[in-house]
Design an enzyme around this catalytic site. Structure first.
Site, PDB file in Angstrom:
ATOM      1  N   LYS A  53     -12.992  -0.088  -3.035  1.00 45.23           N
ATOM      2  CA  LYS A  53     -11.924   0.859  -3.354  1.00 45.23           C
ATOM      3  C   LYS A  53     -11.178   0.422  -4.627  1.00 45.23           C
ATOM      4  O   LYS A  53     -10.946  -0.768  -4.820  1.00 45.23           O
ATOM      5  CB  LYS A  53     -10.998   0.888  -2.130  1.00 45.23           C
ATOM      6  CG  LYS A  53      -9.688   1.577  -2.302  1.00 45.23           C
ATOM      7  CD  LYS A  53      -8.813   1.411  -1.065  1.00 45.23           C
ATOM      8  CE  LYS A  53      -7.660   0.491  -1.394  1.00 45.23           C
ATOM      9  NZ  LYS A  53      -6.369   0.828  -0.810  1.00 45.23           N
ATOM     10  N   LYS A 105      -6.654  -7.619   4.371  1.00 44.95           N
ATOM     11  CA  LYS A 105      -5.561  -8.316   3.686  1.00 44.95           C
ATOM     12  C   LYS A 105      -5.456  -9.761   4.122  1.00 44.95           C
ATOM     13  O   LYS A 105      -5.101 -10.620   3.323  1.00 44.95           O
ATOM     14  CB  LYS A 105      -4.229  -7.579   3.891  1.00 44.95           C
ATOM     15  CG  LYS A 105      -4.208  -6.260   3.140  1.00 44.95           C
ATOM     16  CD  LYS A 105      -2.880  -5.910   2.549  1.00 44.95           C
ATOM     17  CE  LYS A 105      -3.071  -4.737   1.592  1.00 44.95           C
ATOM     18  NZ  LYS A 105      -1.856  -4.049   1.245  1.00 44.95           N
ATOM     19  N   LYS A 164      -4.638  -1.458  -6.671  1.00 43.62           N
ATOM     20  CA  LYS A 164      -3.669  -1.943  -7.641  1.00 43.62           C
ATOM     21  C   LYS A 164      -3.715  -3.462  -7.742  1.00 43.62           C
ATOM     22  O   LYS A 164      -3.259  -4.024  -8.708  1.00 43.62           O
ATOM     23  CB  LYS A 164      -2.228  -1.565  -7.359  1.00 43.62           C
ATOM     24  CG  LYS A 164      -1.862  -0.758  -6.184  1.00 43.62           C
ATOM     25  CD  LYS A 164      -0.360  -0.438  -6.276  1.00 43.62           C
ATOM     26  CE  LYS A 164       0.094   0.497  -5.199  1.00 43.62           C
ATOM     27  NZ  LYS A 164       0.576  -0.161  -4.002  1.00 43.62           N
TER      28      LYS A 164
HETATM   29  P1  ATP Z   1      -3.286  -2.459  -2.560  1.00 44.37           P
HETATM   30  O1  ATP Z   1      -4.659  -2.212  -3.071  1.00 44.37           O
HETATM   31  O2  ATP Z   1      -2.445  -3.298  -3.439  1.00 44.37           O
HETATM   32  O3  ATP Z   1      -3.244  -2.854  -1.136  1.00 44.37           O
HETATM   33  P2  ATP Z   1      -3.145   0.347  -2.710  1.00 44.37           P
HETATM   34  O4  ATP Z   1      -3.601   0.597  -4.109  1.00 44.37           O
HETATM   35  O5  ATP Z   1      -4.071   0.628  -1.597  1.00 44.37           O
HETATM   36  O6  ATP Z   1      -2.559  -1.095  -2.603  1.00 44.37           O
HETATM   37  P3  ATP Z   1      -0.967   1.607  -1.339  1.00 44.37           P
HETATM   38  O7  ATP Z   1       0.475   1.521  -1.628  1.00 44.37           O
HETATM   39  O8  ATP Z   1      -1.436   0.818  -0.176  1.00 44.37           O
HETATM   40  O9  ATP Z   1      -1.833   1.191  -2.565  1.00 44.37           O
HETATM   41  O10 ATP Z   1      -1.389   3.110  -1.196  1.00 44.37           O
HETATM   42  C1  ATP Z   1      -0.625   4.208  -1.612  1.00 44.37           C
HETATM   43  C2  ATP Z   1      -1.408   5.496  -1.365  1.00 44.37           C
HETATM   44  O11 ATP Z   1      -2.496   5.584  -2.262  1.00 44.37           O
HETATM   45  C3  ATP Z   1      -2.009   5.621   0.033  1.00 44.37           C
HETATM   46  O12 ATP Z   1      -1.867   6.961   0.473  1.00 44.37           O
HETATM   47  C4  ATP Z   1      -3.445   5.266  -0.157  1.00 44.37           C
HETATM   48  O13 ATP Z   1      -4.266   5.873   0.795  1.00 44.37           O
HETATM   49  C5  ATP Z   1      -3.693   5.835  -1.550  1.00 44.37           C
HETATM   50  N1  ATP Z   1      -4.775   5.116  -2.217  1.00 44.37           N
HETATM   51  C6  ATP Z   1      -4.755   3.821  -2.602  1.00 44.37           C
HETATM   52  N2  ATP Z   1      -5.904   3.491  -3.217  1.00 44.37           N
HETATM   53  C7  ATP Z   1      -6.676   4.612  -3.216  1.00 44.37           C
HETATM   54  C8  ATP Z   1      -7.991   4.905  -3.718  1.00 44.37           C
HETATM   55  N3  ATP Z   1      -8.721   4.000  -4.326  1.00 44.37           N
HETATM   56  N4  ATP Z   1      -8.466   6.166  -3.561  1.00 44.37           N
HETATM   57  C9  ATP Z   1      -7.716   7.102  -2.952  1.00 44.37           C
HETATM   58  N5  ATP Z   1      -6.465   6.877  -2.456  1.00 44.37           N
HETATM   59  C10 ATP Z   1      -5.959   5.663  -2.579  1.00 44.37           C
END
Ligand code: ATP
Ligand code: LTN
Length: 334
Positions: A197, A115, A200
């Site tokens: 990965k 980040k 969002k």
């Molecule tokens: P950002 O990418 O904006 O940092 P994020 O999509 O990782 O955010 P979070 O709020 O950090 O979202 O994660 C919420 C939940 O979703 C966590 O349990 C995280 O492990 C899961 N998660 C996020 N992205 C993935 C992914 N690509 N595959 C599986 N689990 C995910």
């Protein structure tokens, strides 16, 4: 333990629109585990402040996240779904735990490194101590299990280390939580670059499938998903694009990798991508219908938030008071 049941805790940041990565990696498991545990789910709005937010959009996103939890199948009358920022104990415990966390530990966190590379103009102290706030979230409720995607494993490890360190000094104050990482969907990758990965916050809209995407757009994005040069539907390290699609299909249908390879034996990528798109649409359609219904019923959501904020505050305070006493802070004169 709470009312004879083990405690489950989880949450998501109220940042950006949820993707199927969030759904298959976390939310879907929350729903599956729901009956077995006493559950707390937070809208992690304090964590979202570690990156700049537009206040109006941020408020809407937090509300939308709340409604998505419910639309995904979590009943707010049976589960404590609440706003992190409405329970002051999170910030209070977080400060105390900061004093029991080493900079060396925080320096090792890969999410911080990622980040800060992405937000080089805003490497704030909140981003750095993010895992300590997360530890406070979990430990406040004496949580036994924390279902998250694979990327959060390191944060669970530091939470356990902090809890064990604290317990080592003051006796058994905190339950030491276990992560729960599902077998399928724990790491959904970008549809445009299968080494990254799905996130969002990805700038390329074709890279992620959002839970609230138009369903035709979902099919279109799957059609455009990157694959590789041969035309065989097989799970393999050297085929990250196809392996990712197999993972998604498996998470959406409950079928195993072996079943999927057999089902698509001799078929081409085009057919497979179409099938994956349709399976995901079948998951998203009912979720979107429930979500749209819920948004119309403002009063219902408001009453759930109010009730659950109070419930969370009650349990959080119990742990917080205990911690304050253990470390020797002077009790208030009542
Ligand atoms: P950002 O990418 O904006 O940092 P994020 O999509 O990782 O955010 P979070 O709020 O950090 O979202 O994660 C919420 C939940 O979703 C966590 O349990 C995280 O492990 C899961 N998660 C996020 N992205 C993935 C992914 N690509 N595959 C599986 N689990 C995910
Ligand atoms: N860091 C988590 C969100 C989060 C969380 C938590 C998850 C904040 N506090 C407590 C589980 C338990 C993430 O998903 N990025």
């Amino acid at each position: 333990m709470l009312d004879g049941k083990k405690v489950l805790y989880s949450g998501m940041q109220a940042t950006g629109n949820l993707t199927i990565g969030n759904y298959f990696g976390a939310l879907q498991n929350w729903v599956t585990l729901n009956e077995e545990y006493e559950c707390f789910y937070g809208v992690m709005d304090l964590h979202s402040l570690t990156v700049r937010q537009n206040p109006t959009e941020f408020r809407q996103r937090a509300r939308s996240l709340y409604a998505l939890y419910v639309a995904a199948g979590l009943d707010p009358k049976k589960n404590c779904i609440y706003y992190q920022s409405h329970v002051s104990g999170h910030a209070e415990l977080s400060w105390i735990l900061n004093c029991f966390t080493y900079m060396g530990e925080l320096n090792r966190m890969t999410q911080f490194k990622d980040k800060s590379a992405r937000h080089a103009d805003n490497i704030n102290a909140g981003l750095y101590t993010y895992p300590v706030l997360m530890a406070a979230d979990i430990l406040l409720y004496q949580s036994d299990v924390v279902p998250v995607g694979a990327d959060q494993k390191q944060h669970l490890e530091i939470t356990r280390d902090i809890a064990e360190r604290f317990n080592g000094i003051y006796g058994d104050v905190f339950t030491v939580p276990e992560p729960y990482i599902g077998k399928t969907g724990a790491r959904i990758m970008s549809l445009q670059d299968a080494t990254k990965k799905m996130s969002k916050s990805d700038e390329n809209p074709n890279a992620s499938i959002y839970l609230l995407d138009d369903l035709d757009a979902v099919l279109r994005k799957f059609k455009r998903a990157v694959t590789d040069s041969d035309n065989e539907i097989r799970y393999a390290e050297e085929k990250p694009g196809i392996s990712n699609l197999i993972d998604i299909y498996s998470a959406a249908t409950g079928k195993t990798v072996a079943e999927i390879e057999k089902e698509f034996d001799g078929k081409g990528y085009g057919d497979f991508k179409m099938a994956v798109g349709e399976a995901v649409v079948d998951v998203l359609r009912p979720l979107q219908e429930r979500y749209n219904e819920l948004l119309k019923d403002k009063e219902y959501i408001n009453s759930c938030i109010k009730e659950n904020d109070e419930k969370a505050q009650y349990f959080a305070n119990k742990t917080l008071r205990k911690v304050q006493k253990k470390v020797g802070l002077t009790e208030k004169i009542r």
